[in-house]
Write a protein that holds these residues in place. Structure first.
Motif, short mmCIF file in Angstrom:
data_model
loop_
_atom_site.label_atom_id
_atom_site.label_comp_id
_atom_site.label_asym_id
_atom_site.label_seq_id
_atom_site.Cartn_x
_atom_site.Cartn_y
_atom_site.Cartn_z
N THR A 30 0.82 -1.21 0.00
CA THR A 30 0.00 0.00 0.00
C THR A 30 0.85 1.26 0.00
O THR A 30 0.35 2.34 -0.34
N GLY A 31 2.12 1.14 0.38
CA GLY A 31 3.00 2.30 0.42
C GLY A 31 2.81 3.17 1.64
O GLY A 31 3.41 4.24 1.72
N MET A 32 1.99 2.74 2.60
CA MET A 32 1.77 3.54 3.80
C MET A 32 2.91 3.36 4.79
O MET A 32 3.61 2.36 4.79
N THR A 33 3.07 4.35 5.65
CA THR A 33 4.18 4.37 6.59
C THR A 33 4.02 3.29 7.66
O THR A 33 2.90 2.92 8.04
N PHE A 34 5.16 2.81 8.15
CA PHE A 34 5.18 1.90 9.30
C PHE A 34 5.38 2.66 10.60
O PHE A 34 5.38 2.05 11.67
N VAL A 35 5.60 3.97 10.52
CA VAL A 35 5.79 4.78 11.72
C VAL A 35 4.43 4.95 12.40
O VAL A 35 3.51 5.56 11.84
N ILE A 36 4.30 4.42 13.59
CA ILE A 36 2.99 4.32 14.24
C ILE A 36 2.37 5.69 14.47
O ILE A 36 1.17 5.88 14.24
N ARG A 37 3.16 6.66 14.88
CA ARG A 37 2.59 7.98 15.19
C ARG A 37 2.09 8.70 13.94
O ARG A 37 1.36 9.69 14.05
N ASP A 38 2.48 8.22 12.74
CA ASP A 38 2.05 8.87 11.50
C ASP A 38 0.89 8.16 10.83
O ASP A 38 0.50 8.53 9.72
N ILE A 39 0.35 7.12 11.46
CA ILE A 39 -0.79 6.41 10.88
C ILE A 39 -2.07 7.19 11.21
O ILE A 39 -2.47 7.27 12.37
N VAL A 40 -2.71 7.74 10.18
CA VAL A 40 -3.87 8.60 10.42
C VAL A 40 -5.07 8.22 9.55
O VAL A 40 -6.13 8.82 9.67
N THR A 41 -4.92 7.21 8.68
CA THR A 41 -6.02 6.82 7.80
C THR A 41 -6.70 5.56 8.31
O THR A 41 -6.11 4.80 9.11
N PHE A 42 -7.92 5.32 7.84
CA PHE A 42 -8.64 4.12 8.26
C PHE A 42 -7.92 2.86 7.79
O PHE A 42 -7.84 1.88 8.53
N ARG A 43 -7.42 2.88 6.56
CA ARG A 43 -6.71 1.70 6.06
C ARG A 43 -5.46 1.41 6.88
O ARG A 43 -5.17 0.26 7.22
N GLY A 44 -4.73 2.47 7.23
CA GLY A 44 -3.56 2.28 8.07
C GLY A 44 -3.92 1.74 9.44
O GLY A 44 -3.24 0.85 9.97
N GLU A 45 -4.98 2.28 10.04
CA GLU A 45 -5.44 1.77 11.33
C GLU A 45 -5.86 0.32 11.25
O GLU A 45 -5.58 -0.49 12.15
N ALA A 46 -6.56 -0.05 10.16
CA ALA A 46 -7.01 -1.43 10.01
C ALA A 46 -5.83 -2.39 9.92
O ALA A 46 -5.82 -3.46 10.55
N LEU A 47 -4.81 -2.02 9.15
CA LEU A 47 -3.62 -2.87 9.04
C LEU A 47 -2.87 -2.94 10.36
O LEU A 47 -2.42 -4.02 10.77
N PHE A 48 -2.74 -1.80 11.03
CA PHE A 48 -2.02 -1.77 12.30
C PHE A 48 -2.69 -2.66 13.34
O PHE A 48 -2.05 -3.49 13.99
N TRP A 49 -4.02 -2.52 13.50
CA TRP A 49 -4.70 -3.29 14.54
C TRP A 49 -4.83 -4.77 14.15
O TRP A 49 -4.89 -5.64 15.03
N SER A 50 -4.85 -5.07 12.86
CA SER A 50 -4.80 -6.47 12.44
C SER A 50 -3.47 -7.09 12.84
O SER A 50 -3.42 -8.22 13.34
N ALA A 51 -2.39 -6.35 12.62
CA ALA A 51 -1.07 -6.84 13.03
C ALA A 51 -0.99 -6.98 14.54
O ALA A 51 -0.40 -7.95 15.06
N ILE A 52 -1.58 -6.05 15.29
CA ILE A 52 -1.58 -6.14 16.74
C ILE A 52 -2.32 -7.40 17.20
O ILE A 52 -1.84 -8.15 18.06
N LEU A 53 -3.50 -7.66 16.62
CA LEU A 53 -4.30 -8.82 17.03
C LEU A 53 -3.57 -10.13 16.75
O LEU A 53 -3.50 -11.01 17.61
N VAL A 54 -3.03 -10.26 15.54
CA VAL A 54 -2.32 -11.50 15.20
C VAL A 54 -1.06 -11.64 16.05
O VAL A 54 -0.71 -12.75 16.49
N SER A 55 -0.36 -10.53 16.30
CA SER A 55 0.84 -10.58 17.14
C SER A 55 0.51 -11.02 18.56
O SER A 55 1.23 -11.83 19.15
N ASN A 56 -0.57 -10.50 19.12
CA ASN A 56 -0.98 -10.91 20.45
C ASN A 56 -1.35 -12.38 20.50
O ASN A 56 -1.03 -13.09 21.46
N THR A 57 -2.06 -12.85 19.47
CA THR A 57 -2.43 -14.27 19.43
C THR A 57 -1.20 -15.15 19.33
O THR A 57 -1.08 -16.17 20.01
#
Length: 226
Positions: free
Chosen positions: A58-85
């Protein structure tokens, strides 16, 4: 909680004989898929890699503080959920099936985290990779260290109980939080005073610029422009 329940659902035995009599009387059937820890971990690692691959495409940033779009949030929280599992599965495996015991499992994970801290000094290793590996490992570290503090001595624990263990962990948490706060305030004072901010070799390599020795020096041009 979602990571814990998903891990248990994937890894725990699906046979009805493992259900309690109370669960059976309520009409509940087998709750888990019975995949086991190795298979479950392989699936979760594959999912996490797929999420990061999509994230990269997608070309979006991996810098957490710069994630401001819905798509970026969806990818970030998906990674968080799978990482926690994945981290929960690793913690259960180390505590129950690895033979290392609670203390051994916690020591192993802590040792790997120390190695990750050392790798932060290696320019060839990206910080994004180190962050997510560390994030996954904090889950089994918490699980094994918590079991080590609370479980009976006969089972390899210290038998401090939940209250004593919570007190110890809260003290560590407040100590680390206080240290981070002091460091942040110190950096702010340096910035407000116009003092140069220290930069490591990785920052210089990434930007292609030299760091000014003091605020009166003219800014450098990128290496490619000279």
């Amino acid at each position: 909680m979602a990571g814990t329940t998903m891990s248990d659902s994937m890894n725990r035995d699906a046979s009805a004989k493992y259900l309690s009599s109370g669960a059976a009387s309520l009409g509940w059937g087998p709750q888990g898929l019975g995949l086991g820890y190795p298979t479950g971990a392989a699936i979760l690692i594959s999912l996490l890699v797929a999420i990061f691959a999509v994230w990269k495409l997608t070309g979006m940033t991996f810098v957490i503080r710069d994630i401001v779009t819905f798509r970026g949030e969806a990818l970030f929280w998906s990674a968080i959920l799978v990482s926690n599992t994945l981290g929960t599965s690793m913690g259960d495996f180390l505590s129950d099936s690895s033979g290392l015991g609670y203390a051994g499992g916690a020591a192993l994970v802590a040792g790997v985290l120390v190695v990750l801290v050392a790798l932060m000094r290696v320019p060839a290793v990206p910080n994004v990779l180190l962050f997510w590996i560390a994030f996954v490992l904090t889950r089994p570290l918490g699980a094994t260290a918590g079991d080590f503090l609370t479980k009976p001595v006969a089972k390899g624990g210290l038998d401090l109980g939940t209250a004593g263990s919570s007190a110890v962990l809260l003290a560590v948490l407040f100590g680390l939080t206080g240290y981070a706060h002091v460091q942040e305030r110190r950096n702010r004072r340096h910035l407000s005073a116009g003092a140069p901010v220290r930069s490591n070799h990785r920052d210089r390599a990434r930007t292609g610029c030299r760091v000014r020795k003091n605020s009166r020096d003219p800014p450098d041009t990128p290496a490619g422009a000279r």
